[in-house]
Design an enzyme around this catalytic site. Structure first.
Site, PDB file in Angstrom:
ATOM      1  N   ASP A 200      -8.170   6.393  -2.821  1.00 48.33           N
ATOM      2  CA  ASP A 200      -9.022   5.681  -3.772  1.00 48.33           C
ATOM      3  C   ASP A 200     -10.089   6.653  -4.253  1.00 48.33           C
ATOM      4  O   ASP A 200     -10.822   7.226  -3.437  1.00 48.33           O
ATOM      5  CB  ASP A 200      -9.679   4.474  -3.101  1.00 48.33           C
ATOM      6  CG  ASP A 200      -8.661   3.554  -2.443  1.00 48.33           C
ATOM      7  OD1 ASP A 200      -7.549   3.436  -2.983  1.00 48.33           O
ATOM      8  OD2 ASP A 200      -8.974   2.953  -1.395  1.00 48.33           O
TER       9      ASP A 200
ATOM     10  N   ASP B 278      -5.043  -9.379  -3.146  1.00 48.52           N
ATOM     11  CA  ASP B 278      -6.220  -8.901  -2.429  1.00 48.52           C
ATOM     12  C   ASP B 278      -6.849 -10.075  -1.703  1.00 48.52           C
ATOM     13  O   ASP B 278      -7.188 -11.092  -2.328  1.00 48.52           O
ATOM     14  CB  ASP B 278      -7.237  -8.297  -3.403  1.00 48.52           C
ATOM     15  CG  ASP B 278      -6.754  -6.983  -4.002  1.00 48.52           C
ATOM     16  OD1 ASP B 278      -5.647  -6.528  -3.630  1.00 48.52           O
ATOM     17  OD2 ASP B 278      -7.479  -6.413  -4.832  1.00 48.52           O
TER      18      ASP B 278
END
Length: 240
Positions: free
Chosen positions: A129, A8
């Site tokens: 998500d 990330d």
């Protein structure tokens, strides 16, 4: 099943967030390319990249870090975060990405996702998500009234290569994945599903593997960085 180590990217560094909060970021490596190569050398066969700044900005921000990663590795990589039009998809695929992940735009413009899946067969994934089963967008800052399963079903027969399902409340919290919700989603659609969020031990990977759903793989981040999971052991377990 495939292990997808997560890189990330925030401000050019490898970080992990806690439950998706940008102000709760832990920096694990300020050299993403070196981290990617380390994961490859440890035996991973794919990498999962996320441009966190890009997810909030709505356009790629950590492009140079992604390009450095692609130059350093030979295994395929997928990227999500801020990819919201065909031109950006085309640019990233031309730079060597194996797959791009469309999240917010999958909610805002499902037809664009279907168009991209037709134009780039096997190279488009959808990132779903969810917070309490409802889809979140714009870098998880906004929760919609769309159920994760309803969104997934929109892309049946569209040629989407995979769905990356993330339980936001498990992400970075080291509390284990939401096995039931992930398996339920995977069993409800024909699209391959990759589990994400909360994978913090080999037991978590074992639980996903034995969930009763034929999952494509699992993403793990923090647990790989702090040594709770060995890449080699995880790859071996998921391949067995």
């Amino acid at each position: 099943m495939i292990l997808y180590p997560a890189i990330d990217l925030k401000d050019g560094a490898c970080v992990r967030l806690y439950k998706g909060e940008m102000d709760q970021a832990t920096v694990f490596n300020d050299n993403p390319a070196a981290q990617a190569k380390a994961f490859e050398d440890a035996g991973c066969e794919w990498l999962h990249l996320v441009d966190l700044n890009g997810a909030f900005a709505g356009a790629p921000v950590n492009g140079s870090a992604v390009e450095a990663i692609l130059a350093a590795i030979s295994v395929p990589a997928q990227l999500g975060g801020g990819i919201r039009d065909i031109a950006t998809i085309e640019t990233w695929l031309a730079k060597g990405l194996a797959r791009v992940i469309l999240g917010t735009i999958a909610v805002r413009d499902p037809e664009l996702v279907k168009q991209a899946a037709r134009a780039f067969p096997g190279k488009i994934a959808v990132g779903i998500d969810a917070r309490d089963g409802m889809v979140a967008v714009e870098g998880w800052a906004e929760t919609t009234d769309i159920a994760a399963l309803d969104l997934a079903r929109k892309f049946e027969d569209a040629g989407v290569a995979a769905i990356i399902y993330t339980d936001i409340d498990r992400d970075g919290a080291m509390q284990g994945p939401n096995v039931t919700a992930t398996a339920d989603l995977a069993n409800a659609v024909s699209i391959p599903v990759i589990a994400s969020g909360g994978v913090s031990s080999l037991d978590d990977l074992r639980a996903l593997k034995n969930s009763g759903a034929a999952l494509d793989g699992a993403i793990s981040g923090r647990a790989l960085y702090d040594g709770r999971i060995s890449v080699a052991e995880a790859v071996s377990l998921l391949k067995a």
